[in-house]
Every structure is written in C-alpha cells, then in structure tokens.
Design a protein around this motif. Structure first.
Motif, PDB file in Angstrom:
ATOM      1  N   SER A 188     -17.558  59.598  28.645  1.00 47.94           N
ATOM      2  CA  SER A 188     -18.224  60.959  28.369  1.00 47.94           C
ATOM      3  C   SER A 188     -17.417  62.049  28.655  1.00 47.94           C
ATOM      4  O   SER A 188     -17.228  62.433  28.099  1.00 47.94           O
ATOM      5  CB  SER A 188     -19.714  61.196  29.599  1.00 47.94           C
ATOM      6  N   PRO A 224     -20.274  69.919  25.580  1.00 45.43           N
ATOM      7  CA  PRO A 224     -21.108  69.611  27.117  1.00 45.43           C
ATOM      8  C   PRO A 224     -20.597  68.096  27.352  1.00 45.43           C
ATOM      9  O   PRO A 224     -21.654  66.787  26.683  1.00 45.43           O
ATOM     10  CB  PRO A 224     -22.249  70.247  27.388  1.00 45.43           C
ATOM     11  N   LEU A 225     -20.350  68.148  28.415  1.00 48.62           N
ATOM     12  CA  LEU A 225     -20.597  66.771  28.984  1.00 48.62           C
ATOM     13  C   LEU A 225     -21.174  66.317  29.563  1.00 48.62           C
ATOM     14  O   LEU A 225     -21.906  64.944  29.412  1.00 48.62           O
ATOM     15  CB  LEU A 225     -19.321  66.232  30.356  1.00 48.62           C
ATOM     16  N   SER A 264     -16.073  63.960  25.729  1.00 50.55           N
ATOM     17  CA  SER A 264     -16.470  65.596  25.929  1.00 50.55           C
ATOM     18  C   SER A 264     -15.381  66.657  25.511  1.00 50.55           C
ATOM     19  O   SER A 264     -15.498  67.720  24.661  1.00 50.55           O
ATOM     20  CB  SER A 264     -17.330  66.239  27.005  1.00 50.55           C
ATOM     21  N   HIS A 265     -13.925  66.193  25.886  1.00 50.27           N
ATOM     22  CA  HIS A 265     -13.029  66.570  25.635  1.00 50.27           C
ATOM     23  C   HIS A 265     -12.393  66.517  24.389  1.00 50.27           C
ATOM     24  O   HIS A 265     -11.528  68.049  23.952  1.00 50.27           O
ATOM     25  CB  HIS A 265     -11.637  66.664  26.288  1.00 50.27           C
ATOM     26  N   PHE A 307     -23.438  64.145  26.790  1.00 52.46           N
ATOM     27  CA  PHE A 307     -22.536  62.276  26.618  1.00 52.46           C
ATOM     28  C   PHE A 307     -23.848  61.430  28.184  1.00 52.46           C
ATOM     29  O   PHE A 307     -24.092  60.134  27.195  1.00 52.46           O
ATOM     30  CB  PHE A 307     -21.330  62.344  26.338  1.00 52.46           C
ATOM     31  N   GLU A 320     -21.151  73.768  34.115  1.00 51.66           N
ATOM     32  CA  GLU A 320     -20.385  73.309  33.383  1.00 51.66           C
ATOM     33  C   GLU A 320     -19.878  74.702  33.577  1.00 51.66           C
ATOM     34  O   GLU A 320     -18.304  74.934  33.263  1.00 51.66           O
ATOM     35  CB  GLU A 320     -21.054  73.482  32.344  1.00 51.66           C
TER      36      GLU A 320
END
Length: 294
Positions: A55, A65-66, A59-60, A69, A108
């Motif tokens: 995830s 947003p992490l 996300s990167h 995922f 976040e």
C-alpha cells in the motif's frame, strides 16, 4: 431466580465485557500503528512488510492517500480470514483495518516527529510492533499477508513463516527500485524491530516458562520449589519408554527471573535430574499466583 438462569446471565455479562475489551484494544492498537506509519515511517519512505508495504509503494507512485489502499487491498483477506480462521477473527480484523485506514487518513498531513532515518526506523518499528501486537493479542490482524500465507501453505511445500519472508523480500526489493536501496535496508530493519516488538507485546515482558523435572528426589524438589520459589507444583505419572520404569514428573510454571534459582534448587537436590524448560505465551487460571516464600 433459578441458579441456572443466574449463571447464564453472568456468562453473558462476562462475554460482553471481554468483547468490549477486545474491541477497545483493537482500536487502540490500530491507532498506535497509524501513528508509527504516519509520523515515523511513511514520511521517510520506510516501509512495513506485507499488504501495508504494498500500500505504501502504490500510494507513493499514485500520490493517493495511503489509508485508501490499506483498506481496499485488505478487503479480500478479511473474507479469506473468515473462511480460514473464523468469524471472530474476520470481524476483529475488519475493525482493525478500518480504524487503521481512517487514522492514517486523519494523520496524513501531520508533520513527522523526525526526519532522521535511523531514529524513524527504530522508534517507528517499536511503535508499529506494539500496535500490531495489541491487535493480534486481541484476536485480529492488520495485514492480510499471514492469511494469504496460510492459504498458500496448503498448496506449497513451504511453512507459513517462509512464505511471509519470501513475500516481504519481494516487497523490500521493489522498494529498493521505487525509493533507494538505503531506504529498503532501513525498511528491513524496521520490520525486524517491529517483529520482535510484536512478540514482546503478545507474550509480555514477564514471560512465563513451563518446567518439567524427572527425578527420584521428586518429593524433596517439589517441596523446595513450593518453599523457596513460592510456586505450586503438580506431580504427573510417567513411564520410561526404554526401561518401562514408572516415574514421577514434576510440572510447574515460573517466570524467567526465577529460572536461575529453580535450576540451582534442582542441581542441589539431584544433579542428575532431567530438567526441561520452555517458553509459554500465556498462563490463566489454576494456582499460578506466587505464594510467600520461606
């Protein structure tokens, strides 16, 4: 009110209390995990293993947003967990993953605690291990990797631990290409620290040990354990497979701090005694409570 009805009401009350405690601990553990990810690891491009690690990479790459995922990628494993392990595990896991996803989304944009890679790795790994350990201890999970490994274990000639290790090796290798190899190595270190902290959180610092002693001086040794350690003992009946001789086996449970004293007691009374000591994760009920020593 009939006694049977009172007992049933008491059991229901205790069951609800245990459920509430488990629910609270899963939520707390998931929030602690979110803190480790959002304030230590992710801002410094340090990964966790498993589905959370996947995830972080996605996300990167997508700049999304992490938390989204973490939630979406774990949904299939909640269903698999229900099939492979049971309803309680699936519900606890669903609660933990949902809480982790929401908490990660809320954190976040919070400024990370440190940008030092080593500090982030060590403290992030410690906090992560505590959070995940609390959730596992409460009967849930925050990652679908183990469920997947259990499923593959039935079809492949590898243990669950070997499958998880192989899966994480792939993740950290991919991290080396996506981020840097230095951060991939820090990720491996963070995972190792977290893994050890999970064990400590689940088992507790006051780790208990099961002890089996076979000796002709069983009566003296048993009484000495009661008097000098304050621990109860149980005598088990055994039989030597080779000789056919009947033997008394002493069984007791101690803490790791008492191990040295117990071995001294046994060697003083019978230096040829058979002694086996093993770690146990949890002790409940019975008469494990320590008595006053003489």
């Amino acid at each position: 009110m009939p006694k049977g009805i009172e007992v049933n009401k008491l059991k229901k009350t205790q069951s609800k209390k245990r459920l509430a405690q488990r629910t609270i601990m899963v939520i707390i553990g998931a929030c602690i995990t979110a803190i480790a990810l959002s304030l230590f690891l992710v801002p410094n491009n340090i990964l966790d293993g498993g589905i959370v690690g996947v995830s972080i990479i996605i996300s990167h790459l997508t700049h999304l947003p992490l938390g989204v995922f973490i939630f979406l990628l774990n949904i299939p494993f909640i269903f698999l967990g229900y099939k492979q392990i049971g309803k309680t595990f699936a519900l606890s896991t669903a609660l933990g993953i949902t809480t982790l996803s929401v908490a990660t989304l809320l954190l976040e944009h919070v400024k990370p605690v440190t940008q030092d890679l080593l500090l982030s790795t060590v403290f992030g790994g410690i906090i992560l291990g505590i959070g995940v350990g609390l959730v596992i201890r409460s009967g849930g999970s925050l990652d679908g990797t183990e469920v997947l490994a259990i499923l593959f274990n039935k079809k492949l000639p590898f243990s669950v631990g070997e499958i998880i290790m192989f899966f994480n090796l792939i993740i950290f290798t991919v991290a080396g290409f996506v981020f840097t190899w230095e951060q991939a190595m820090y990720s491996g270190l963070a995972y190792f620290i977290a893994y050890k902290m999970i064990d400590i959180t689940i088992q507790g610092l006051d780790e208990s040990k099961a002890v089996y002693i076979i000796s002709d001086e069983y009566d003296e040794i048993g009484q000495a354990i009661i008097d000098r350690l304050g621990r109860g003992v149980t005598y088990l009946n055994g039989e030597g497979a080779y000789t056919g001789d009947t033997k008394k086996v002493i069984f007791t449970v101690i803490t790791r701090l008492e191990e040295s004293k117990l071995t001294t007691i046994v060697s003083e009374l019978d230096e040829h005694a058979f002694l086996a000591i093993g770690n146990i994760a949890e002790v409940r009920g019975g008469r494990f409570k320590k008595k006053d020593i003489h």
